[in-house]
Design an enzyme around this catalytic site. Sequence first.
Site, PDB file in Angstrom:
ATOM      1  N   LYS A  99       0.870  -1.188   0.000  1.00 15.79           N
ATOM      2  CA  LYS A  99       0.000   0.000   0.000  1.00 15.79           C
ATOM      3  C   LYS A  99       0.904   1.235   0.000  1.00 15.79           C
ATOM      4  O   LYS A  99       1.860   1.325   0.783  1.00 15.79           O
ATOM      5  CB  LYS A  99      -0.883  -0.007   1.253  1.00 15.79           C
ATOM      6  CG  LYS A  99      -1.961  -1.074   1.244  1.00 15.79           C
ATOM      7  CD  LYS A  99      -2.859  -0.998   2.484  1.00 15.79           C
ATOM      8  CE  LYS A  99      -4.020  -1.958   2.358  1.00 15.79           C
ATOM      9  NZ  LYS A  99      -3.578  -3.365   2.055  1.00 15.79           N
ATOM     10  N   ASP A 133      -1.552  -1.950  -4.165  1.00 21.93           N
ATOM     11  CA  ASP A 133      -2.940  -2.049  -3.693  1.00 21.93           C
ATOM     12  C   ASP A 133      -3.660  -0.709  -3.885  1.00 21.93           C
ATOM     13  O   ASP A 133      -3.011   0.349  -3.863  1.00 21.93           O
ATOM     14  CB  ASP A 133      -2.966  -2.360  -2.175  1.00 21.93           C
ATOM     15  CG  ASP A 133      -2.784  -3.843  -1.927  1.00 21.93           C
ATOM     16  OD1 ASP A 133      -2.760  -4.613  -2.923  1.00 21.93           O
ATOM     17  OD2 ASP A 133      -2.634  -4.243  -0.760  1.00 21.93           O
ATOM     18  N   GLN A 163     -11.316  -0.783  -8.317  1.00 22.92           N
ATOM     19  CA  GLN A 163     -12.399  -1.204  -7.416  1.00 22.92           C
ATOM     20  C   GLN A 163     -13.752  -0.983  -8.087  1.00 22.92           C
ATOM     21  O   GLN A 163     -14.085   0.141  -8.470  1.00 22.92           O
ATOM     22  CB  GLN A 163     -12.314  -0.395  -6.113  1.00 22.92           C
ATOM     23  CG  GLN A 163     -10.977  -0.519  -5.389  1.00 22.92           C
ATOM     24  CD  GLN A 163     -10.689   0.649  -4.456  1.00 22.92           C
ATOM     25  OE1 GLN A 163     -10.933   1.812  -4.811  1.00 22.92           O
ATOM     26  NE2 GLN A 163     -10.152   0.361  -3.273  1.00 22.92           N
ATOM     27  N   ARG A 184      -5.555  -5.891 -11.247  1.00 19.93           N
ATOM     28  CA  ARG A 184      -6.327  -6.681 -10.269  1.00 19.93           C
ATOM     29  C   ARG A 184      -7.659  -5.966 -10.091  1.00 19.93           C
ATOM     30  O   ARG A 184      -7.709  -4.740  -9.919  1.00 19.93           O
ATOM     31  CB  ARG A 184      -5.605  -6.764  -8.920  1.00 19.93           C
ATOM     32  CG  ARG A 184      -6.479  -7.408  -7.827  1.00 19.93           C
ATOM     33  CD  ARG A 184      -5.951  -7.192  -6.423  1.00 19.93           C
ATOM     34  NE  ARG A 184      -4.772  -7.976  -6.149  1.00 19.93           N
ATOM     35  CZ  ARG A 184      -3.975  -7.755  -5.103  1.00 19.93           C
ATOM     36  NH1 ARG A 184      -4.217  -6.745  -4.279  1.00 19.93           N
ATOM     37  NH2 ARG A 184      -2.913  -8.512  -4.892  1.00 19.93           N
ATOM     38  N   GLY A 188     -13.968  -3.760  -3.646  1.00 17.51           N
ATOM     39  CA  GLY A 188     -13.680  -2.589  -2.805  1.00 17.51           C
ATOM     40  C   GLY A 188     -14.124  -2.868  -1.380  1.00 17.51           C
ATOM     41  O   GLY A 188     -15.207  -3.420  -1.173  1.00 17.51           O
ATOM     42  N   LYS A 201     -25.363  -3.330  -3.461  1.00 16.31           N
ATOM     43  CA  LYS A 201     -24.436  -4.459  -3.659  1.00 16.31           C
ATOM     44  C   LYS A 201     -24.620  -5.083  -5.050  1.00 16.31           C
ATOM     45  O   LYS A 201     -23.667  -5.507  -5.701  1.00 16.31           O
ATOM     46  CB  LYS A 201     -24.690  -5.496  -2.566  1.00 16.31           C
ATOM     47  CG  LYS A 201     -23.641  -6.601  -2.537  1.00 16.31           C
ATOM     48  CD  LYS A 201     -23.903  -7.678  -1.532  1.00 16.31           C
ATOM     49  CE  LYS A 201     -22.926  -8.853  -1.684  1.00 16.31           C
ATOM     50  NZ  LYS A 201     -22.605  -9.215  -3.086  1.00 16.31           N
ATOM     51  N   THR A 226     -11.799 -11.893  -6.047  1.00 18.02           N
ATOM     52  CA  THR A 226     -13.122 -11.964  -5.429  1.00 18.02           C
ATOM     53  C   THR A 226     -13.362 -13.378  -4.909  1.00 18.02           C
ATOM     54  O   THR A 226     -12.863 -14.348  -5.482  1.00 18.02           O
ATOM     55  CB  THR A 226     -14.236 -11.605  -6.447  1.00 18.02           C
ATOM     56  OG1 THR A 226     -15.500 -11.749  -5.791  1.00 18.02           O
ATOM     57  CG2 THR A 226     -14.182 -12.501  -7.684  1.00 18.02           C
ATOM     58  N   HIS A 227     -14.118 -13.436  -3.819  1.00 18.44           N
ATOM     59  CA  HIS A 227     -14.486 -14.753  -3.272  1.00 18.44           C
ATOM     60  C   HIS A 227     -15.907 -15.135  -3.694  1.00 18.44           C
ATOM     61  O   HIS A 227     -16.411 -16.181  -3.323  1.00 18.44           O
ATOM     62  CB  HIS A 227     -14.417 -14.698  -1.731  1.00 18.44           C
ATOM     63  CG  HIS A 227     -13.085 -14.290  -1.209  1.00 18.44           C
ATOM     64  ND1 HIS A 227     -12.928 -13.278  -0.286  1.00 18.44           N
ATOM     65  CD2 HIS A 227     -11.842 -14.718  -1.519  1.00 18.44           C
ATOM     66  CE1 HIS A 227     -11.629 -13.137  -0.007  1.00 18.44           C
ATOM     67  NE2 HIS A 227     -10.949 -13.980  -0.758  1.00 18.44           N
ATOM     68  N   ARG A 289     -11.086  -8.865   8.557  1.00 12.52           N
ATOM     69  CA  ARG A 289     -11.580 -10.197   8.139  1.00 12.52           C
ATOM     70  C   ARG A 289     -12.786 -10.600   8.983  1.00 12.52           C
ATOM     71  O   ARG A 289     -13.763 -11.134   8.500  1.00 12.52           O
ATOM     72  CB  ARG A 289     -10.492 -11.278   8.255  1.00 12.52           C
ATOM     73  CG  ARG A 289      -9.285 -11.080   7.372  1.00 12.52           C
ATOM     74  CD  ARG A 289      -9.516 -11.211   5.888  1.00 12.52           C
ATOM     75  NE  ARG A 289     -10.195 -10.118   5.260  1.00 12.52           N
ATOM     76  CZ  ARG A 289      -9.631  -8.936   4.898  1.00 12.52           C
ATOM     77  NH1 ARG A 289      -8.380  -8.688   5.211  1.00 12.52           N
ATOM     78  NH2 ARG A 289     -10.340  -8.006   4.283  1.00 12.52           N
TER      79      ARG A 289
END
EC number: 1.5.5.2
Lengths: 307, 307
Positions: A99, A133, A163, A184, A188, A201, A226-227, A289
């Site tokens: 960062k 980042d 983002q 990437r 966000g 969303k 992304t997950h 997290r």
Amino acid sequence: MNLDLAYRSFVLGVAGHPQVERLIKHRAKGLVRRYVAGETLEEALKAAEALEREGVHAILDLLGEMVRTEEEARAFQRGLLELVWALAGKPWPKYISLKLTQLGLDLSEDLALALLREVLREAEPRGVFVRLDMEDSPRVEATLRLYRALREEGFSQVGIVLQSYLYRTEKDLLDLLPYRPNLRLVKGAYREPKEVAFPDKRLIDAEYLHLGKLALKEGLYVAFATHDPRIIAELKRYTEAMGIPRSRFEFQFLYGVRPEEQRRLAREGYTVRAYVPYGRDWYPYLTRRIAERPENLLLVLRSLVSG
Amino acid sequence: MNLDLAYRSFVLGVAGHPQVERLIKHRAKGLVRRYVAGETLEEALKAAEALEREGVHAILDLLGEMVRTEEEARAFQRGLLELVWALAGKPWPKYISLKLTQLGLDLSEDLALALLREVLREAEPRGVFVRLDMEDSPRVEATLRLYRALREEGFSQVGIVLQSYLYRTEKDLLDLLPYRPNLRLVKGAYREPKEVAFPDKRLIDAEYLHLGKLALKEGLYVAFATHDPRIIAELKRYTEAMGIPRSRFEFQFLYGVRPEEQRRLAREGYTVRAYVPYGRDWYPYLTRRIAERPENLLLVLRSLVSG
């Protein structure tokens, strides 16, 4: 304020209390090890090697929060250089993330540019890729400026992040096309005002797919960070249908998040990378997290109780 | 099977019964007038004029379902020609919509092409724009073939429709770019198998925005044919933010659906068009409107009771 936001604010608020911090640091070691490789570079390299054995490549990320002085920025840069030198001999893909605020962006853009340039000068000849980042929206403009400046200076092993929750992002993407950026794409993760970011969303997710498909169509290499299972499944379908080879994109996860999905994608022949954080300043990272997943809060509470 | 789909199948199934059809035709006149301009061309022109007074332009659409013989196709074409001739003198924007199956597409592509060519020969010099509706997925290829053929013959006042629920659509859009098509974008209203169409409503919506933004970015004129408030709001934001003038796109609604939103958009300076169906064969069209909105079913039941 929607439920997600309320939950996140609550967790980030409580986690800020010194006693809560002490309690979690002392009692939630299991949860910490799941999301953070460790406090030292050696532990990080070990975690990277373990991932490699599962076909997942590591993005090593030295954790560090607020930098308030040039001295702190230089100290942080020192840590990055040690990481780059340590990676140099490794036989697997070498990739770090940083960062710009950790290199003093908030003190002076020139300082951050100078410190970053020195990192790239060490990294590039050693085959170490450096990802800048993207932080919160007030810093987007400066981050893009520094990225463009370094690319114009001839550095090529440096990537940017965009983002999808920001309205400005499609324009930023189109403006970056001449640089053929290694991109990437994230949704966000900062709390942004609705004047600059989609509050909805579903629109953030729709924009994610739009920007991802646009970037691929424009021939860029894209790292989909992304997950989201729905988005991952659609990107797999889309790239297959449009004949986009797997060498043109990758999937990125956070270390410890959906590890079985990381391995499965790797087995299917996709490039998969895990963002492996390490360092002494891991607490703020861990609380983010926890703030993202109520399940993690349960894990914390369970470890506090079971001890 | 999701709830939407179950409801739609139920309504379309029940509506198919002759007694139900008689009952609705006899008792639900109020609802019919809301969605169908009338059975005659005169009633359609009157409805178009009323819309013009509210700043909304009409797309006149002669209803007709299954064509089984060349004779029926020619009879339908006759109705279209009468519509074109009747529109010729009108002072407001002249615009019709048609389905190629009504011109015998299922009998023979050449027949449909010939009949359509004759319509365009009459329409183009009279300033009447012709929109080729897109029907169910087995007919997409032929519809695109006929569109390309007529554009290659030099007709320019003819537009095509693409459906965001089909996986193939981005490729179709990219293939059409050389024709600079006037594009209507819809989500898609037929029941399609998951091998060809997104089963997930959120991906259909995301793809709608993706294709719409892609088409605008490629410089096309786009008619956004959706009633979805979230998508309309995002398109208004996006075109504003990207400096895309209102002369480059329009919003399209079905006659009788969200009329207050149609008028509001027109007052705000957007081009707004309403798809005005008329003709004796209105019953299948009406049942699709009922099948789309449970509120409409209530209106039907209420009118059956109140009589």
